[in-house]
Scaffold this motif. Structure first.
Motif, PDB file in Angstrom:
ATOM      1  N   LEU A 153      62.916   1.167 -30.404  1.00  0.00           N
ATOM      2  CA  LEU A 153      63.797   1.881 -29.474  1.00  0.00           C
ATOM      3  C   LEU A 153      64.539   3.013 -30.176  1.00  0.00           C
ATOM      4  O   LEU A 153      64.694   4.109 -29.615  1.00  0.00           O
ATOM      5  N   ARG A 154      64.989   2.772 -31.396  1.00  0.00           N
ATOM      6  CA  ARG A 154      65.663   3.825 -32.151  1.00  0.00           C
ATOM      7  C   ARG A 154      64.705   4.976 -32.444  1.00  0.00           C
ATOM      8  O   ARG A 154      65.094   6.150 -32.379  1.00  0.00           O
ATOM      9  N   ASP A 155      63.464   4.652 -32.798  1.00  0.00           N
ATOM     10  CA  ASP A 155      62.463   5.690 -33.053  1.00  0.00           C
ATOM     11  C   ASP A 155      62.192   6.511 -31.793  1.00  0.00           C
ATOM     12  O   ASP A 155      62.091   7.742 -31.850  1.00  0.00           O
ATOM     13  N   LEU A 156      62.085   5.828 -30.653  1.00  0.00           N
ATOM     14  CA  LEU A 156      61.869   6.532 -29.382  1.00  0.00           C
ATOM     15  C   LEU A 156      63.045   7.431 -29.042  1.00  0.00           C
ATOM     16  O   LEU A 156      62.866   8.563 -28.583  1.00  0.00           O
ATOM     17  N   ALA A 168      64.284  -7.456 -33.855  1.00  0.00           N
ATOM     18  CA  ALA A 168      64.546  -6.413 -34.848  1.00  0.00           C
ATOM     19  C   ALA A 168      63.511  -5.297 -34.733  1.00  0.00           C
ATOM     20  O   ALA A 168      63.856  -4.106 -34.774  1.00  0.00           O
ATOM     21  N   GLY A 169      62.249  -5.654 -34.564  1.00  0.00           N
ATOM     22  CA  GLY A 169      61.198  -4.648 -34.393  1.00  0.00           C
ATOM     23  C   GLY A 169      61.384  -3.851 -33.115  1.00  0.00           C
ATOM     24  O   GLY A 169      61.160  -2.633 -33.094  1.00  0.00           O
ATOM     25  N   ALA A 193      65.167   8.771 -31.182  1.00  0.00           N
ATOM     26  CA  ALA A 193      65.146   9.906 -32.115  1.00  0.00           C
ATOM     27  C   ALA A 193      64.108  10.934 -31.688  1.00  0.00           C
ATOM     28  O   ALA A 193      64.366  12.146 -31.729  1.00  0.00           O
ATOM     29  N   ALA A 194      62.926  10.471 -31.258  1.00  0.00           N
ATOM     30  CA  ALA A 194      61.883  11.392 -30.794  1.00  0.00           C
ATOM     31  C   ALA A 194      62.342  12.147 -29.545  1.00  0.00           C
ATOM     32  O   ALA A 194      62.097  13.350 -29.408  1.00  0.00           O
ATOM     33  N   TRP A 195      63.001  11.444 -28.631  1.00  0.00           N
ATOM     34  CA  TRP A 195      63.521  12.081 -27.418  1.00  0.00           C
ATOM     35  C   TRP A 195      64.532  13.158 -27.778  1.00  0.00           C
ATOM     36  O   TRP A 195      64.509  14.271 -27.242  1.00  0.00           O
ATOM     37  N   ARG A 196      65.440  12.861 -28.711  1.00  0.00           N
ATOM     38  CA  ARG A 196      66.445  13.843 -29.117  1.00  0.00           C
ATOM     39  C   ARG A 196      65.792  15.059 -29.764  1.00  0.00           C
ATOM     40  O   ARG A 196      66.214  16.196 -29.526  1.00  0.00           O
ATOM     41  N   ASP A 197      64.786  14.828 -30.599  1.00  0.00           N
ATOM     42  CA  ASP A 197      64.065  15.937 -31.227  1.00  0.00           C
ATOM     43  C   ASP A 197      63.373  16.801 -30.179  1.00  0.00           C
ATOM     44  O   ASP A 197      63.412  18.039 -30.246  1.00  0.00           O
ATOM     45  N   ALA A 198      62.723  16.164 -29.204  1.00  0.00           N
ATOM     46  CA  ALA A 198      62.034  16.895 -28.145  1.00  0.00           C
ATOM     47  C   ALA A 198      63.028  17.706 -27.313  1.00  0.00           C
ATOM     48  O   ALA A 198      62.755  18.860 -26.954  1.00  0.00           O
TER      49      ALA A 198
END
Length: 97
Positions: A56-59, A50-51, A61-66
């Motif tokens: 992975l979801r946070d990464l 789960a962690g 999201a960060a990639w999409r923002d970048a």
């Protein structure tokens, strides 16, 4: 999870005729077994899974923002360059400096 319950439900359906309850049970057990196998193949059956998925979801999201920020920057640069060339073309070269 093994397929023992699923096999038992299928055997029950063959012996007694598959009623709605038996068919629902077969579908639920087959779904559970398939999901468990898929998670195992992906290595997501341990207590950290789960962690790992949250990370992975946070990464992602960060990639999409970048990526969005990069495209906005490129658009800004291209727009500035086009406006500068237009200003030079129209004789407003002193504004470009």
């Amino acid at each position: 999870m093994s397929g023992a319950v699923l096999a038992q439900l299928i055997a029950q359906g063959v012996e007694e005729g598959a009623g709605l309850v038996t068919l629902r049970g077969i579908a639920e057990e087959a779904g559970e077994l398939g999901a468990t196998r898929a998670l195992a193949r992906l290595g997501l059956t341990d207590e950290r899974a789960a962690g790992d998925m949250r990370e992975l979801r946070d990464l992602l999201a960060a990639w999409r923002d970048a990526k969005t920020s990069a495209w906005k920057a490129v658009f800004g640069w291209v727009s500035a360059a086009v406006l500068a060339m237009l200003a030079v073309k129209l004789g407003f070269a002193e504004l470009v400096q």
